[in-house]
Design a protein around this motif. Structure first.
Motif, PDB file in Angstrom:
ATOM      1  N   THR A 151      -0.867  -3.922  -4.947  1.00  0.00           N
ATOM      2  CA  THR A 151      -0.290  -2.821  -4.176  1.00  0.00           C
ATOM      3  C   THR A 151       0.955  -2.275  -4.865  1.00  0.00           C
ATOM      4  O   THR A 151       1.132  -1.061  -4.994  1.00  0.00           O
TER       5      THR A 151
ATOM      6  N   THR B 126       3.138   4.677  -3.732  1.00  0.00           N
ATOM      7  CA  THR B 126       3.446   5.378  -2.482  1.00  0.00           C
ATOM      8  C   THR B 126       3.069   4.511  -1.286  1.00  0.00           C
ATOM      9  O   THR B 126       3.829   4.365  -0.326  1.00  0.00           O
ATOM     10  N   TYR B 127       1.892   3.928  -1.348  1.00  0.00           N
ATOM     11  CA  TYR B 127       1.395   3.057  -0.286  1.00  0.00           C
ATOM     12  C   TYR B 127       2.310   1.843  -0.132  1.00  0.00           C
ATOM     13  O   TYR B 127       2.660   1.435   0.978  1.00  0.00           O
TER      14      TYR B 127
ATOM     15  N   GLY C 170       5.580   2.383   1.773  1.00  0.00           N
ATOM     16  CA  GLY C 170       5.366   2.406   3.213  1.00  0.00           C
ATOM     17  C   GLY C 170       5.165   1.016   3.792  1.00  0.00           C
ATOM     18  O   GLY C 170       5.697   0.692   4.854  1.00  0.00           O
ATOM     19  N   THR C 171       4.448   0.151   3.068  1.00  0.00           N
ATOM     20  CA  THR C 171       4.191  -1.192   3.593  1.00  0.00           C
ATOM     21  C   THR C 171       5.460  -2.027   3.674  1.00  0.00           C
ATOM     22  O   THR C 171       5.545  -2.937   4.500  1.00  0.00           O
TER      23      THR C 171
ATOM     24  N   ALA D 147       4.456   6.220   4.998  1.00  0.00           N
ATOM     25  CA  ALA D 147       3.252   6.437   4.203  1.00  0.00           C
ATOM     26  C   ALA D 147       2.678   7.825   4.463  1.00  0.00           C
ATOM     27  O   ALA D 147       2.248   8.518   3.529  1.00  0.00           O
TER      28      ALA D 147
ATOM     29  N   TYR E 135       2.589  10.497   1.367  1.00  0.00           N
ATOM     30  CA  TYR E 135       1.316  10.989   0.854  1.00  0.00           C
ATOM     31  C   TYR E 135       1.197  12.494   1.041  1.00  0.00           C
ATOM     32  O   TYR E 135       0.710  13.215   0.161  1.00  0.00           O
TER      33      TYR E 135
ATOM     34  N   ARG F 192      11.039   9.667  -2.460  1.00  0.00           N
ATOM     35  CA  ARG F 192      10.394   8.509  -1.825  1.00  0.00           C
ATOM     36  C   ARG F 192      11.416   7.731  -0.991  1.00  0.00           C
ATOM     37  O   ARG F 192      11.146   7.344   0.152  1.00  0.00           O
TER      38      ARG F 192
END
Length: 300
Positions: free
Chosen positions: A18, A24-25, A28-29, A258, A262, A288
């Protein structure tokens, strides 16, 4: 190593995948609670592993590779007393653990693997072109929609039934964003995921796309077609956004981040006037960080 130790290693590999491939993902996580975060890493790690079998050159038999992962997951979910699972990949063990912990339907993963087979020329399910958004929707059910549904039990919802359609819309919005951003790279694999009839309505054919990829010169017809596809994708983000309020408060900032990050990719594509056939656009790190901080501050 014991199965438990190998499962833990699978979670670590999911985190690594990840952080490396889904920047980007991943950002968010990082806003999710730690126990939920591990489950997301397991999902991403599994999807990335299968994606590598399908897309990374050099695998001797991709269809057999996907079939083997499918068989391993089935065994990991229903281990027999005599099966030590020694040949089951660590990432698959982590996924099976996540499925059991959060009670995620196995059918979602069956659908995902079916869509991955649609990318393999050696598979009877193979397709490299889609005429309409309805046709690409068949592919996105397994490649995107069920990903959103897999996430729901992990992040937690206030109303699972009401959250279902927004989750599907968000998965599709993310996937459509990828299709637009990665159009050039997909051409290198002889794949066109944007609907060919929609492109043709703007005067765009395959030859024009391949020439734009080769030269880096994006004709006006292509830019207009991409603008149309972005409009369709933004509509899916609008369908998805009400679902954020249905997410448990402790997971909401991560999903909001996220979502915004995105969607920002579309802004970046517009900022370069849709001239993206010869390179991939990225969201700047400063933006970001602002998105992540904003999602955390506005937590409600």
């Amino acid at each position: 190593m014991t199965v438990a130790e190998r499962t833990e290693r699978g979670y670590e590999r999911g985190l690594e995948a990840t952080a490396t491939h889904g920047r980007t993902y991943y950002l968010g996580t990082r806003l999710l609670p730690a126990d939920r975060r591990r489950g997301v890493y397991a999902l991403y790690g599994f999807a990335r592993m299968v994606d590598d079998i399908v897309d990374v050159p050099g695998h001797p038999d991709p269809v057999a590779g996907v079939d083997a992962i499918d068989e391993q997951l089935s065994r990991a979910l229903r281990p027999s007393a005599t099966d030590d699972l020694a040949d089951v990949d660590e990432v698959v063990l982590a996924l099976a653990d996540t499925i059991a912990r959060f009670d995620i339907p196995e059918s979602y993963f069956t659908a995902f693997l079916a869509s991955m087979r649609m990318d393999l020329p050696q598979s009877p399910l193979f397709r490299s072109r889609y005429r309409t958004f309805a046709e690409i929707g068949e592919y996105m059910w397994g490649s995107a929609a069920v990903i959103g549904l897999q996430m729901l039990p992990i992040i937690g919802t206030l109303d699972p039934d009401a959250a279902r359609e927004p989750a599907i819309a968000l998965g599709e919005a993310f996937q459509l964003t990828n299709f637009i951003r990665d159009i050039g790279e997909d051409l290198d694999r002889d794949r066109i995921y944007l609907p060919t009839e929609e492109l043709a309505s703007f005067g765009v054919d395959e030859a024009m796309l391949f020439e734009a990829r080769r030269t880096g010169v994006t004709p006006q017809e292509v830019r207009r077609a991409l603008a149309h596809c972005i409009a369709v994708t933004r509509a899916r983000y609008r369908d998805a956004e009400p679902g954020i309020a249905l997410i448990e408060s402790r997971s909401r900032p991560g999903i909001r981040a996220a979502f915004e990050l995105y969607r920002d990719i579309l802004d970046r594509i517009e900022a370069v006037d849709h001239r993206i056939l010869d390179h991939r656009v990225v969201v700047p790190n400063r933006r970001r960080a602002r998105r992540a901080l904003g999602a955390l501050i506005t937590r409600r």
